[in-house]
Write an enzyme that holds these catalytic residues in place. Structure first.
Site, short mmCIF file in Angstrom:
data_model
loop_
_atom_site.label_atom_id
_atom_site.label_comp_id
_atom_site.label_asym_id
_atom_site.label_seq_id
_atom_site.Cartn_x
_atom_site.Cartn_y
_atom_site.Cartn_z
N ARG A 58 22.57 30.27 68.45
CA ARG A 58 21.11 30.20 68.76
C ARG A 58 20.32 30.99 67.57
O ARG A 58 20.54 31.99 67.63
CB ARG A 58 20.49 30.27 69.97
CG ARG A 58 20.89 29.19 71.08
CD ARG A 58 20.14 29.46 72.11
NE ARG A 58 18.74 28.73 72.08
CZ ARG A 58 17.90 28.99 73.14
NH1 ARG A 58 18.07 29.70 74.14
NH2 ARG A 58 16.76 28.43 73.03
N ASP A 95 11.34 36.70 71.63
CA ASP A 95 12.79 36.58 71.14
C ASP A 95 12.98 37.33 69.72
O ASP A 95 14.05 37.62 69.33
CB ASP A 95 13.00 34.88 70.95
CG ASP A 95 13.16 34.48 72.18
OD1 ASP A 95 12.30 33.99 73.02
OD2 ASP A 95 14.30 34.12 72.70
N ASN A 148 8.36 33.54 70.66
CA ASN A 148 8.61 33.31 72.21
C ASN A 148 8.52 32.10 72.30
O ASN A 148 8.27 31.14 71.47
CB ASN A 148 7.73 34.51 72.93
CG ASN A 148 8.03 34.31 74.40
OD1 ASN A 148 9.56 35.00 74.65
ND2 ASN A 148 7.40 33.99 75.37
N LYS A 149 8.67 31.90 73.67
CA LYS A 149 8.91 30.34 74.11
C LYS A 149 7.70 29.62 73.75
O LYS A 149 6.30 30.12 73.78
CB LYS A 149 9.09 30.39 75.60
CG LYS A 149 8.97 29.16 76.59
CD LYS A 149 10.18 28.12 75.80
CE LYS A 149 11.50 28.64 75.57
NZ LYS A 149 12.65 28.00 74.74
O1 MRU Z 1 14.98 29.14 74.95
P1 MRU Z 1 14.93 30.52 75.97
O2 MRU Z 1 15.06 29.76 77.38
O3 MRU Z 1 16.09 31.55 75.39
O4 MRU Z 1 13.68 31.33 75.48
C1 MRU Z 1 13.71 32.36 76.16
C2 MRU Z 1 12.52 33.12 75.93
O5 MRU Z 1 11.40 32.42 74.91
C3 MRU Z 1 12.07 34.12 76.66
O6 MRU Z 1 10.79 34.47 76.88
C4 MRU Z 1 12.52 35.62 75.79
O7 MRU Z 1 14.05 35.32 75.36
C5 MRU Z 1 12.24 36.78 76.18
S1 MRU Z 1 13.46 36.99 77.66
C6 MRU Z 1 13.74 38.43 78.10
#
Ligand code: MRU
Length: 333
Positions: free
Chosen positions: A84, A230, A240-241
């Site tokens: 990823r 992230d 972030n998401k």
């Molecule tokens: O696609 P994902 O579920 O891996 O995305 C995760 C996020 O966006 C979280 O907010 C991020 O990794 C911070 S987690 C502690």
């Protein structure tokens, strides 16, 4: 609850794709299985990806001695590293453990991987305290309504979490009125995972659909927005998401503090700004339906960025395990 760990060549992790219906534990002993688990999001969340990647290097070194089969070892760790692209923790952890495996062997690599796990565990506790202290300062202490997106709890960070660690600390201090998690389309990390974690911690919460977030902020439904990250670029821009940026815009409009909570390991000083952050596009299926069910006509195109980037100017503060940086006021990381 420890959601991922390693012993004797095997990574044990809760399968996040099966929650909340089933609590299934996976035992992963090959690089191929680990890469598959990362790609399908059985393990996800930046710090958890880092710990999984660290143990992945150990598994790779068990299969291919970095001294006797350096090419096979490098191929294996590159597969883990690139499973990823957006969460910096994955590459960070692989790049910490791999040179130790090459120079000092398997046992030293295991020690380093455990160290990364233990650092993340300690970070989660410190972020919870630092975040709750900041919220007490910014919005007053004892009746906090906290909006949050995606899943940033122990599932995403092995134990306790990042933004959700702050929610947990507020709850433990008796200062949480309610959490307001967004469901987090397309994979519903908020609806499936954050609700499961909030219920387990006994915290009050009400789930909302993503598009309700900005409107509810404009109607004074939350005192603070808390998100994880992230990858945080050197200037504070934060990946972030997907949906985080909309919340940041709405929070600025409503004058609600917007706080990013992430361990130091998520800060990428090698990337000057958010423009340099690679954003994963996860393809058609997640937008066109859920699991085996599709609600669109066949053969449509989609745009499916898994993350967005919130500019530093919209972020009130970045809270890490060691500091609070008020990037919105021009403080530098
Ligand atoms: O696609 P994902 O579920 O891996 O995305 C995760 C996020 O966006 C979280 O907010 C991020 O990794 C911070 S987690 C502690």
């Amino acid at each position: 609850m420890r959601t991922l760990d390693y012993a004797d060549g095997v990574i044990t992790m809760i399968d996040q794709t099966a929650l909340p219906e089933q609590e299934t534990w996976l035992e992963i002993a090959t690089v191929e299985d680990l890469v598959g688990a990362i790609k399908r999001l059985s393990v996800r969340g930046a710090p958890a990806l880092g710990v999984a990647g660290a143990y992945g290097v150990v598994i790779a070194a068990r299969a291919h001695s970095p001294v006797d089969e350096p090419d096979a070892f490098d191929t294996a760790i590159n597969r883990i590293r690139s499973a990823r692209p957006t969460a910096v923790n994955l590459g960070y952890a692989v790049d910490r453990v791999a040179p130790i495996a090459r120079a000092h062997g398997l046992e030293a690599a295991e020690v380093e991987a455990h160290r990364i796990r233990d650092e993340e565990l300690a970070s989660s506790i410190a972020m919870g305290d630092n975040g709750a202290d900041l919220i007490a300062e910014l919005v007053g202490g004892d009746a906090v309504r906290a909006m949050t997106i995606c899943n940033t709890g122990g599932l995403a960070a092995v134990e306790r979490g990042t933004a959700l660690a702050v929610v947990q600390t507020l709850h433990e201090r008796g200062q949480l009125t309610e959490a307001i998690p967004l469901e987090t389309r397309p994979l519903l990390q908020g609806g499936r995972l954050t609700t499961w974690e909030l219920q387990r911690m006994g915290a009050p919460f009400r789930l909302i659909v993503d598009s309700a977030g900005p409107f509810l902020l404009s109607r004074d439904a939350a005192d603070v927005v808390l998100i994880g990250a992230d990858r945080i670029a050197a200037n504070g821009d934060t990946a972030n998401k997907i949906g985080s940026f909309s919340l940041a815009l709405a929070a600025a409009h409503a004058n609600v503090p917007f706080i990013v909570v992430a361990p130091e390991s998520t800060i990428d000083m090698g990337t000057p700004s958010g423009e340099g952050i690679e954003i994963e596009d996860r393809g058609v299926a997640e937008v066109a339906g859920v699991r085996d069910f599709s609600w669109t006509p066949a053969n449509i195109d989609t745009i499916n960025p898994a993350f967005d980037v919130t500019p530093a100017s919209l972020i009130t503060a970045i809270v890490t395990d060691t500091r609070v940086v008020r990037v919105g006021e021009g403080e530098a990381l």
